[in-house]
Write a protein that holds these residues in place. Sequence first.
Motif, mmCIF file in Angstrom:
data_model
loop_
_atom_site.group_PDB
_atom_site.id
_atom_site.type_symbol
_atom_site.label_atom_id
_atom_site.label_comp_id
_atom_site.label_asym_id
_atom_site.label_seq_id
_atom_site.Cartn_x
_atom_site.Cartn_y
_atom_site.Cartn_z
ATOM 1 N N HIS A 254 14.059 120.514 122.484
ATOM 2 C CA HIS A 254 14.822 120.598 121.246
ATOM 3 C C HIS A 254 13.948 120.601 119.995
ATOM 4 C CE1 HIS A 254 18.296 119.997 118.638
ATOM 5 N NE2 HIS A 254 17.518 119.192 117.961
ATOM 6 N N TRP A 255 12.817 119.893 120.061
ATOM 7 C CA TRP A 255 12.022 119.696 118.848
ATOM 8 C C TRP A 255 10.877 120.679 118.733
ATOM 9 C CZ3 TRP A 255 14.847 115.790 120.869
ATOM 10 C CH2 TRP A 255 15.640 115.085 119.960
ATOM 11 N N ASN A 256 11.066 121.899 119.223
ATOM 12 C CA ASN A 256 9.933 122.816 119.274
ATOM 13 C C ASN A 256 9.490 123.259 117.890
ATOM 14 O OD1 ASN A 256 12.029 124.438 118.704
ATOM 15 N ND2 ASN A 256 11.904 125.694 120.558
ATOM 16 N N GLU A 257 10.293 122.997 116.857
ATOM 17 C CA GLU A 257 9.864 123.422 115.523
ATOM 18 C C GLU A 257 8.978 122.406 114.819
ATOM 19 O OE1 GLU A 257 13.319 124.701 113.414
ATOM 20 O OE2 GLU A 257 13.519 126.483 114.667
ATOM 21 N N ASP A 258 8.713 121.261 115.483
ATOM 22 C CA ASP A 258 7.782 120.304 114.890
ATOM 23 C C ASP A 258 6.347 120.814 114.956
ATOM 24 O OD1 ASP A 258 9.800 118.649 114.270
ATOM 25 O OD2 ASP A 258 9.182 116.968 115.516
ATOM 26 N N SER A 259 6.127 121.816 115.791
ATOM 27 C CA SER A 259 4.792 122.395 115.849
ATOM 28 C C SER A 259 4.926 123.884 115.535
ATOM 29 C CB SER A 259 4.182 122.171 117.227
ATOM 30 O OG SER A 259 5.036 122.676 118.230
ATOM 31 N N PRO A 514 25.175 109.040 118.052
ATOM 32 C CA PRO A 514 25.206 110.212 117.178
ATOM 33 C C PRO A 514 24.539 111.453 117.778
ATOM 34 C CG PRO A 514 23.679 108.559 116.344
ATOM 35 C CD PRO A 514 24.489 107.907 117.423
ATOM 36 N N ASP A 515 23.536 111.255 118.634
ATOM 37 C CA ASP A 515 22.836 112.434 119.156
ATOM 38 C C ASP A 515 23.688 113.253 120.126
ATOM 39 O OD1 ASP A 515 20.622 112.239 117.613
ATOM 40 O OD2 ASP A 515 19.333 111.347 119.140
ATOM 41 N N ILE A 516 24.717 112.657 120.688
ATOM 42 C CA ILE A 516 25.606 113.457 121.544
ATOM 43 C C ILE A 516 26.319 114.484 120.669
ATOM 44 C CG2 ILE A 516 27.687 113.436 122.979
ATOM 45 C CD1 ILE A 516 26.839 110.863 124.160
ATOM 46 N N TRP A 517 26.683 114.026 119.493
ATOM 47 C CA TRP A 517 27.386 114.898 118.558
ATOM 48 C C TRP A 517 26.424 115.893 117.905
ATOM 49 C CZ3 TRP A 517 27.491 113.918 112.903
ATOM 50 C CH2 TRP A 517 28.344 114.811 112.241
ATOM 51 N N ALA A 518 25.246 115.378 117.486
ATOM 52 C CA ALA A 518 24.355 116.193 116.669
ATOM 53 C C ALA A 518 23.552 117.203 117.483
ATOM 54 C CB ALA A 518 23.406 115.278 115.883
ATOM 55 N N ILE A 519 23.057 116.805 118.635
ATOM 56 C CA ILE A 519 22.145 117.699 119.357
ATOM 57 C C ILE A 519 22.512 117.836 120.825
ATOM 58 C CG2 ILE A 519 20.193 117.286 117.785
ATOM 59 C CD1 ILE A 519 19.065 115.399 119.967
ATOM 60 N N ASP A 520 23.775 117.532 121.169
ATOM 61 C CA ASP A 520 24.225 117.649 122.559
ATOM 62 C C ASP A 520 23.343 116.887 123.538
ATOM 63 O OD1 ASP A 520 26.393 119.267 121.916
ATOM 64 O OD2 ASP A 520 25.129 121.061 121.902
ATOM 65 N N GLN A 521 22.873 115.753 123.086
ATOM 66 C CA GLN A 521 22.057 114.898 123.955
ATOM 67 C C GLN A 521 22.883 114.459 125.170
ATOM 68 O OE1 GLN A 521 18.822 113.040 123.225
ATOM 69 N NE2 GLN A 521 19.115 112.550 125.375
ATOM 70 N N ILE A 522 22.205 114.350 126.290
ATOM 71 C CA ILE A 522 22.876 113.815 127.477
ATOM 72 C C ILE A 522 22.358 112.413 127.746
ATOM 73 C CG2 ILE A 522 22.916 114.027 130.005
ATOM 74 C CD1 ILE A 522 23.518 116.921 129.641
ATOM 75 N N PHE A 523 23.269 111.469 127.911
ATOM 76 C CA PHE A 523 22.894 110.112 128.310
ATOM 77 C C PHE A 523 23.583 109.793 129.631
ATOM 78 C CE2 PHE A 523 22.575 109.725 123.629
ATOM 79 C CZ PHE A 523 21.285 109.233 123.527
ATOM 80 N N PRO A 524 22.958 108.993 130.478
ATOM 81 C CA PRO A 524 23.651 108.575 131.696
ATOM 82 C C PRO A 524 24.839 107.661 131.359
ATOM 83 C CG PRO A 524 21.301 107.999 131.762
ATOM 84 C CD PRO A 524 21.600 108.448 130.375
ATOM 85 N N LYS A 551 33.914 113.079 121.493
ATOM 86 C CA LYS A 551 34.124 113.015 122.942
ATOM 87 C C LYS A 551 32.811 113.233 123.698
ATOM 88 C CE LYS A 551 35.353 117.870 123.711
ATOM 89 N NZ LYS A 551 35.229 118.556 122.434
ATOM 90 N N ILE A 552 32.796 112.760 124.920
ATOM 91 C CA ILE A 552 31.652 113.026 125.798
ATOM 92 C C ILE A 552 32.179 113.888 126.930
ATOM 93 C CG2 ILE A 552 29.760 112.037 127.127
ATOM 94 C CD1 ILE A 552 30.165 109.409 125.729
ATOM 95 N N ASP A 553 31.694 115.127 127.000
ATOM 96 C CA ASP A 553 32.168 116.003 128.071
ATOM 97 C C ASP A 553 31.027 116.767 128.728
ATOM 98 O OD1 ASP A 553 31.638 117.679 126.008
ATOM 99 O OD2 ASP A 553 33.611 118.591 125.896
ATOM 100 N N HIS A 554 29.825 116.168 128.657
ATOM 101 C CA HIS A 554 28.710 116.687 129.445
ATOM 102 C C HIS A 554 28.030 115.509 130.123
ATOM 103 C CE1 HIS A 554 29.314 120.351 127.119
ATOM 104 N NE2 HIS A 554 28.747 120.940 128.143
ATOM 105 N N PHE A 555 27.925 115.606 131.419
ATOM 106 C CA PHE A 555 27.369 114.503 132.189
ATOM 107 C C PHE A 555 26.384 115.079 133.187
ATOM 108 C CE2 PHE A 555 31.786 113.774 131.075
ATOM 109 C CZ PHE A 555 31.750 112.558 130.427
ATOM 110 N N CYS A 556 25.357 114.304 133.470
ATOM 111 C CA CYS A 556 24.438 114.764 134.508
ATOM 112 C C CYS A 556 24.538 113.838 135.707
ATOM 113 C CB CYS A 556 23.008 114.796 133.978
ATOM 114 S SG CYS A 556 21.909 115.581 135.173
ATOM 115 N N TYR A 557 24.920 114.366 136.835
ATOM 116 C CA TYR A 557 24.873 113.599 138.083
ATOM 117 C C TYR A 557 24.826 114.578 139.238
ATOM 118 C CZ TYR A 557 29.917 114.525 137.783
ATOM 119 O OH TYR A 557 31.131 115.136 137.648
#
Length: 679
Positions: A254-259, A514-524, A551-557
């Motif tokens: 996600h942070w590829n623009e830092d470089s 907030p990162d779920i909303w802002a950057i589609d972060q996935i948390f367990p 809402k949370i509607d992306h999960f990794c399992y």
Amino acid sequence: MNYWRAIHFAFNAFFAHTSRLFIGIEQDQLPMTLPAETMDTLAPQDEQIWDFNDSANLYGVRDWGADYFDINSAGEAIIRVPNGSGTIEVPIIEVVEAMRLRGLEMPAVLRVENLLDHRISAINEAFANAIASAGYNNEYRGVFPIKVNQQCHVVEEIADYGARYHHGLEAGSKAELIIALTQLKDRHSLIICNGYKDQEFIELGLYARKMGINCFFVLETLGELDIIIERSEALGIEPAIGARIRLSSMVEGHWNEDSGDRSIFGLSTDSLLCVVDKLRAHNMLHCMQMLHCHLGSQIPNIRNIRSGVLEACRYYTGLVAEGAAMGYIDLGGGLAVDYEGRRTNETHSMNYGLNEYCANIIETLQESLDSEDVPHPVVITESGRALVAYSSMLLFNILDVRDHKPGKLPETIPDEGHDLIHNLRAVLDAVELKNLQECYNDALYYRDEVREQFHRGQASLRERATAENLGLAIFEKISALLPAAKRVSAELDDLPALLADIYYGNFSLFQSLPDIWAIDQIFPVMPIHRLNEEPTRQAVLADITCDCDGKIDHFCYEGDIHRTLPLHPLNDEGEYYLGVFLVGAYQETLGDLHNLFGDTNVVSVHVNEDGSFDFRREFHGDSIADVLSYVEYEPKNMLEQFRRNAEQAVRDGRISVAMRQEMLQAFRASLYGYTFFER
Ligand SMILES: *Cc1c(COP(=O)(O)O)cnc(C)c1O
């Protein structure tokens, strides 16, 4: 206690299992002939009772938990604290119970001090090992970037526990520098100042050096250098200067623009040389001691790290050749956290481990510098995420569930009934594996046609309800057959998610994740109890803000990203608790007051050798009065206004004085109570 709980769970597991079978038989909606694979998944699995190991596999806790989290045989999620050669296990549900006894209701952030300590040790020891085994000729110094979690207790713990490794702090603003100057007590730890610096910032840093604190200014822009030179000459204090360069090595994630050339941070090669020339002109080239770079956060691919370090080495060597003093190389943050537990180079994962990360950095530095005969510098990294993510989790209870089950279907539809409803009934009977798409299209068409007629007054309220129920029954039947279908269109693929239950959680995404909303972060995400029961429902999670983004509607399992999460049906036994894990980095201060839900309760526990735990810190979250005053209301005036209204109502004879008192009491209790849902 544990014994009873075990029995209780065994019972629940048994009933969850049988009730599923029961529904399977009763519904009688399944087609008579099913393909073999479907039969397998729907058939009774007689003797196999779901247990905690099944839950552990399903939720992947042993993949993303880094050995800090697991599930015990009573079906409870546990925190596993490393302790010398062994571990101590604490069921999270026991901490929740202890919290509630202390008036700390859900939602709450739970921090585990021991896990933070263990991460500090892990990173420092991994670098020490890499240095020892490569024979690298200098040492490692970590610094924690305060922006990743500024909470006082977190920074304090890092400063205190980290002192044994001389772990320092990175500050990106004046406020953070003030934190660093007051928290760090170890004189060998470093303070690294990044970010834009005004005169005040620079003076603070210079005074710190005068006091014997090893404080570096990292130049982000050329303009800062003039102030640094001017102030240091005026105060007679020599600065330690680092230069942040803009690497052209690109990274994934996600942070590829830092470089890269367009990064908003760091000096271009030309500006770097201007810095060197200017320092030389002022006889200050010996103050230039550090090269700094930061490739970006959460770098999932080790190859990017290696190529970034290599490029940084070339700059370092170049500065040595220019006559700069040097001695330190700071490689910034970027060490990832495997939120998905998949060990891939996807954005929220990582394809390397901690030891590999350290070995890669040390070996790359050594090879590259040795080939130019450049002495090995002190190696600094600014890992934030990897240091603090594991130590916090968000805990909340489920308030309610909305399912999408069809209501009662009519046994028969009278001949004179609506044509379209007859058609829907026929579609329901016709669904089989080979016509899924066709049936889906028909169902959608007939149902929408009934809605259209309802609009025009040609269908009744009851007809519309029947049509919608039949539509849902058809979708359900199609959805059950999907796993057996070979190729499925995108809209059919979405169907299970559309039919999923909505579990309403007592939390605000905007405040706590907030990162779920802002950057589609996935948390367990995982229930913290009832894990000996099979989770039979498919759910998406909604928070209690009135925002459809909440809402949370992306999960990794199970090794994949899913749009729904298997959960347990609510029961009468008590609250159902979920945990969102690995939330220690970036979530706490980025959160906002959407819908005026404020800070949650926070507790820090320290786990003792005997498995007991101490509440080291408790922080009661914002009251409604607190959040109202953040947006400039004056709670005292509001109470007074309400009192006047009530008094007027007494005067008008609408309420009694006793009732006035009750109403004022209720108003005051709300005003000074928690912003979240209270039972
Ligand atoms: C944000 C930031 C970090 C922290 O990065 P992580 O990926 O969290 O380790 C380190 N250094 C700088 C300069 C940063 O801006």
